[in-house]
Design a protein around this motif. Structure first.
Motif, PDB file in Angstrom:
ATOM      1  N   SER A 249       0.809  -1.216   0.000  1.00  0.00           N
ATOM      2  CA  SER A 249       0.000   0.000   0.000  1.00  0.00           C
ATOM      3  C   SER A 249       0.847   1.273   0.000  1.00  0.00           C
ATOM      4  CB  SER A 249      -0.939   0.009   1.213  1.00  0.00           C
ATOM      5  OG  SER A 249      -0.200   0.022   2.421  1.00  0.00           O
ATOM      6  N   ALA A 250       2.181   1.127  -0.046  1.00  0.00           N
ATOM      7  CA  ALA A 250       3.073   2.281  -0.022  1.00  0.00           C
ATOM      8  C   ALA A 250       2.997   3.056  -1.341  1.00  0.00           C
ATOM      9  CB  ALA A 250       4.514   1.828   0.231  1.00  0.00           C
ATOM     10  N   TYR A 251       3.265   4.339  -1.264  1.00  0.00           N
ATOM     11  CA  TYR A 251       3.296   5.170  -2.468  1.00  0.00           C
ATOM     12  C   TYR A 251       4.498   4.773  -3.320  1.00  0.00           C
ATOM     13  CZ  TYR A 251       3.781   9.207  -5.536  1.00  0.00           C
ATOM     14  OH  TYR A 251       3.898  10.014  -6.643  1.00  0.00           O
ATOM     15  N   CYS A 252       4.265   4.471  -4.590  1.00  0.00           N
ATOM     16  CA  CYS A 252       5.343   4.026  -5.477  1.00  0.00           C
ATOM     17  C   CYS A 252       4.892   4.228  -6.923  1.00  0.00           C
ATOM     18  CB  CYS A 252       5.675   2.553  -5.196  1.00  0.00           C
ATOM     19  SG  CYS A 252       7.113   1.906  -6.091  1.00  0.00           S
ATOM     20  N   ALA A 253       4.998   5.465  -7.411  1.00  0.00           N
ATOM     21  CA  ALA A 253       4.540   5.790  -8.760  1.00  0.00           C
ATOM     22  C   ALA A 253       5.524   5.253  -9.798  1.00  0.00           C
ATOM     23  CB  ALA A 253       4.391   7.298  -8.908  1.00  0.00           C
ATOM     24  N   PRO A 254       5.037   4.693 -10.897  1.00  0.00           N
ATOM     25  CA  PRO A 254       5.916   4.154 -11.950  1.00  0.00           C
ATOM     26  C   PRO A 254       6.897   5.211 -12.458  1.00  0.00           C
ATOM     27  CG  PRO A 254       3.632   3.541 -12.366  1.00  0.00           C
ATOM     28  CD  PRO A 254       3.613   4.534 -11.246  1.00  0.00           C
ATOM     29  N   GLY A 255       8.169   4.854 -12.509  1.00  0.00           N
ATOM     30  CA  GLY A 255       9.191   5.736 -13.049  1.00  0.00           C
ATOM     31  C   GLY A 255       9.649   6.859 -12.135  1.00  0.00           C
ATOM     32  N   ASP A 256       9.007   7.055 -10.990  1.00  0.00           N
ATOM     33  CA  ASP A 256       9.354   8.156 -10.076  1.00  0.00           C
ATOM     34  C   ASP A 256      10.406   7.676  -9.078  1.00  0.00           C
ATOM     35  OD1 ASP A 256       9.539  10.316  -8.417  1.00  0.00           O
ATOM     36  OD2 ASP A 256       7.445  10.303  -7.770  1.00  0.00           O
ATOM     37  N   ILE A 257      11.627   8.153  -9.231  1.00  0.00           N
ATOM     38  CA  ILE A 257      12.692   7.755  -8.303  1.00  0.00           C
ATOM     39  C   ILE A 257      13.008   8.866  -7.297  1.00  0.00           C
ATOM     40  CG2 ILE A 257      13.714   6.175  -9.983  1.00  0.00           C
ATOM     41  CD1 ILE A 257      15.933   8.275 -10.431  1.00  0.00           C
ATOM     42  N   GLU A 258      12.369  10.029  -7.457  1.00  0.00           N
ATOM     43  CA  GLU A 258      12.647  11.155  -6.563  1.00  0.00           C
ATOM     44  C   GLU A 258      11.772  11.115  -5.319  1.00  0.00           C
ATOM     45  OE1 GLU A 258      15.174  13.096  -7.084  1.00  0.00           O
ATOM     46  OE2 GLU A 258      15.590  12.162  -9.030  1.00  0.00           O
ATOM     47  N   ASN A 259      10.517  10.716  -5.468  1.00  0.00           N
ATOM     48  CA  ASN A 259       9.577  10.706  -4.342  1.00  0.00           C
ATOM     49  C   ASN A 259       9.142   9.279  -4.040  1.00  0.00           C
ATOM     50  OD1 ASN A 259       9.270  13.718  -4.216  1.00  0.00           O
ATOM     51  ND2 ASN A 259       8.493  13.364  -6.289  1.00  0.00           N
ATOM     52  N   ASN A 260      10.125   8.431  -3.843  1.00  0.00           N
ATOM     53  CA  ASN A 260       9.856   7.012  -3.674  1.00  0.00           C
ATOM     54  C   ASN A 260      10.478   6.527  -2.368  1.00  0.00           C
ATOM     55  OD1 ASN A 260       9.904   4.100  -3.913  1.00  0.00           O
ATOM     56  ND2 ASN A 260       9.553   4.357  -6.109  1.00  0.00           N
ATOM     57  N   GLY A 261       9.624   6.352  -1.337  1.00  0.00           N
ATOM     58  CA  GLY A 261      10.128   5.925  -0.034  1.00  0.00           C
ATOM     59  C   GLY A 261      10.770   4.550  -0.063  1.00  0.00           C
ATOM     60  N   LEU A 262      10.313   3.678  -0.961  1.00  0.00           N
ATOM     61  CA  LEU A 262      10.885   2.326  -1.034  1.00  0.00           C
ATOM     62  C   LEU A 262      12.310   2.355  -1.571  1.00  0.00           C
ATOM     63  CD1 LEU A 262       7.858   0.208  -2.322  1.00  0.00           C
ATOM     64  CD2 LEU A 262       8.566   0.684   0.016  1.00  0.00           C
ATOM     65  N   LEU A 263      12.537   3.146  -2.623  1.00  0.00           N
ATOM     66  CA  LEU A 263      13.899   3.264  -3.154  1.00  0.00           C
ATOM     67  C   LEU A 263      14.826   3.929  -2.135  1.00  0.00           C
ATOM     68  CD1 LEU A 263      13.356   4.254  -6.909  1.00  0.00           C
ATOM     69  CD2 LEU A 263      14.312   2.116  -6.017  1.00  0.00           C
ATOM     70  N   SER A 264      14.286   4.899  -1.392  1.00  0.00           N
ATOM     71  CA  SER A 264      15.088   5.536  -0.339  1.00  0.00           C
ATOM     72  C   SER A 264      15.458   4.531   0.740  1.00  0.00           C
ATOM     73  CB  SER A 264      14.318   6.706   0.276  1.00  0.00           C
ATOM     74  OG  SER A 264      14.090   7.714  -0.674  1.00  0.00           O
ATOM     75  N   PHE A 265      14.517   3.646   1.079  1.00  0.00           N
ATOM     76  CA  PHE A 265      14.796   2.612   2.077  1.00  0.00           C
ATOM     77  C   PHE A 265      15.891   1.672   1.575  1.00  0.00           C
ATOM     78  CE2 PHE A 265      14.202  -1.339   4.375  1.00  0.00           C
ATOM     79  CZ  PHE A 265      14.000  -0.902   5.665  1.00  0.00           C
ATOM     80  N   VAL A 266      15.835   1.340   0.293  1.00  0.00           N
ATOM     81  CA  VAL A 266      16.881   0.499  -0.298  1.00  0.00           C
ATOM     82  C   VAL A 266      18.236   1.192  -0.190  1.00  0.00           C
ATOM     83  CG1 VAL A 266      17.741  -0.530  -2.439  1.00  0.00           C
ATOM     84  CG2 VAL A 266      15.306  -0.682  -1.872  1.00  0.00           C
ATOM     85  N   GLU A 267      18.244   2.495  -0.473  1.00  0.00           N
ATOM     86  CA  GLU A 267      19.501   3.251  -0.473  1.00  0.00           C
ATOM     87  C   GLU A 267      20.054   3.481   0.925  1.00  0.00           C
ATOM     88  OE1 GLU A 267      21.254   7.586  -2.027  1.00  0.00           O
ATOM     89  OE2 GLU A 267      19.188   6.977  -2.494  1.00  0.00           O
ATOM     90  N   PHE A 268      19.178   3.822   1.872  1.00  0.00           N
ATOM     91  CA  PHE A 268      19.635   4.198   3.212  1.00  0.00           C
ATOM     92  C   PHE A 268      19.782   3.013   4.163  1.00  0.00           C
ATOM     93  CE2 PHE A 268      17.332   8.526   2.582  1.00  0.00           C
ATOM     94  CZ  PHE A 268      18.335   8.922   1.714  1.00  0.00           C
TER      95      PHE A 268
END
Length: 407
Positions: A249-268
């Protein structure tokens, strides 16, 4: 193995941080004084710790490897002062629960905890010298400065309590009473750090260095992962199916890498932990069990490649969510196992976060109709009497007739 070269130590201490204030203080300790850097990280035991806590835990691992003397402050009184997020009668249990969680996270990512020192705030913050320092600082810090310092940390309400102004002053004084050179925290602590740098010398104490971590975004659109917002976070004891549900249910818009909490979690979180476990700079691995009809399972060994594929929409949001959920459950599994095998851990959680019993609605007592033949009955309770009828003579057609009229 502990690092001994001052340059390597400094680089590891400041690795992946968002900001460093007064870096020269750290360099001078390592290069000139040639002694371990004394550092503390504080956490106020309010809501249940979430996955965002992996980020400071990775940094604690870096500090320890760099030879720092690390203190973890379990700031129980701060938790109480923060708009009473933690009731005083349970705050000690929460502090114990936080200690168990911190130790469990560190052990789960392979960090030795023998050299960590844990201190509960109330063990020294009620002493006379500490209180006197609080009075001294409150005599030189304006109300507006104190309010501004705590704006990003203390819960903001329409009618704030005085305790919210005391909170940042105490955090500044803690640096002296914990006898440290450096305070470490999230970038949301910056205003408190600046207050400490500006005002501690005015009451006779030295200026410290400050290290600031990046904040892990929440699962929604915007905002940080917060212990007080259950929809933005994943607790460290979350059940696997709940993790999957929240990630889906997390926000994850296709192609959006700037406002993506999941990608940030992967990075941090995911990338630094993999690097920490392997000991290989820049190493990364994320397996995604993608359905065959969408290309089958895929494995990434580069964070940049993962981001690029998502941006080009070669990796769909459902597949990213699946991979992140599986990885989070992998990270949390040893912590859940530690909790299940430790009765003290369970008791601290149970007593620190008691389950509120649902309030039962009181049944409305029906008034029975007892009639009018009982002692104490009033006139309004008496049974209605039949209306009397009177005979009235009426002249009609020259004759006197009698009709009945209700009176």
């Amino acid at each position: 193995m502990l690092l001994t070269d001052p340059t390597e130590q400094y680089n590891l201490i400041t690795k992946d941080l968002q900001e460093v204030l007064n870096a020269q203080i750290i360099k001078n300790i390592l290069e000139v004084e040639k002694r371990p850097v004394k550092l503390y990280w504080g956490t106020a035991p309010t809501g249940k710790p979430h996955c965002g806590y992996f980020v400071p835990m990775v940094k604690l691992a870096h500090f320890l490897k760099a030879g720092c003397e690390v203190t973890v402050l379990l700031a129980d009184l701060h938790a109480y002062l923060d708009n009473m997020k933690a009731p005083l009668e349970v705050v000690q249990y929460r502090a114990k629960y936080y200690e168990f969680v911190v130790k469990s996270i560190l052990k789960s990512i392979g960090v030795p905890i023998e050299r960590l020192k844990f201190v509960v705030g109330s063990s020294y913050q009620k002493d006379g010298k500490y209180i006197m320092d609080l009075f001294k600082l409150s005599n030189i810090v304006s109300q507006n400065d104190a309010k501004r310092a705590g704006a990003d940390v203390v819960k903001q309400v329409d009618n704030p309590l005085l305790s919210g102004l005391i909170y940042p002053l105490m955090q500044a004084i803690d640096e002296e009473h914990l006898d440290v050179d450096v305070q470490f925290g999230g970038v949301d602590q910056r205003k408190i750090f600046v207050l400490a740098e500006e005002h501690l010398p005015s009451i006779g104490y030295k200026k410290r260095a400050h290290l600031m971590n990046k904040m892990v975004p929440g699962l929604g659109q915007g905002g940080k992962m917060s212990a007080s917002d259950p929809n933005s976070k994943i607790d460290v004891l979350e059940e696997p199916k709940v993790v999957k549900k929240k990630i889906n249910s997390a926000y994850c818009a296709p192609g959006d890498i700037e406002n993506n909490g999941l990608l940030s979690f992967v990075e941090f979180v995911i990338q630094p932990i993999h690097e920490l476990k392997t000991g290989v700079e820049g190493s990364f691995k994320l397996d995604i069990n993608r359905p065959e009809k969408y290309g089958g399972p895929i494995s990434y060994d580069s964070l940049e490649k993962l981001k690029a594929d998502f941006k080009e929409e070669l990796l769909a949001p459902p597949d990213l969510k699946s991979g992140v959920a599986d990885k989070i459950n992998e990270l949390l599994a040893p912590i859940r196992a530690d909790y299940e095998s430790n009765q003290e851990f369970q008791d601290a959680q149970k007593n620190g976060y008691p389950v509120e019993k649902p309030k039962q609605e009181k049944k409305v007592k029906k008034v029975k109709n007892k009639g009018s033949k009982y002692p104490g009955a009033t006139k309004s309770q008496e049974e209605p009497q039949p209306e009397k009828q009177t005979e009235v003579p009426v002249v009609a057609n020259g004759n006197v007739e009698e009709i009945k009229q209700e009176s």
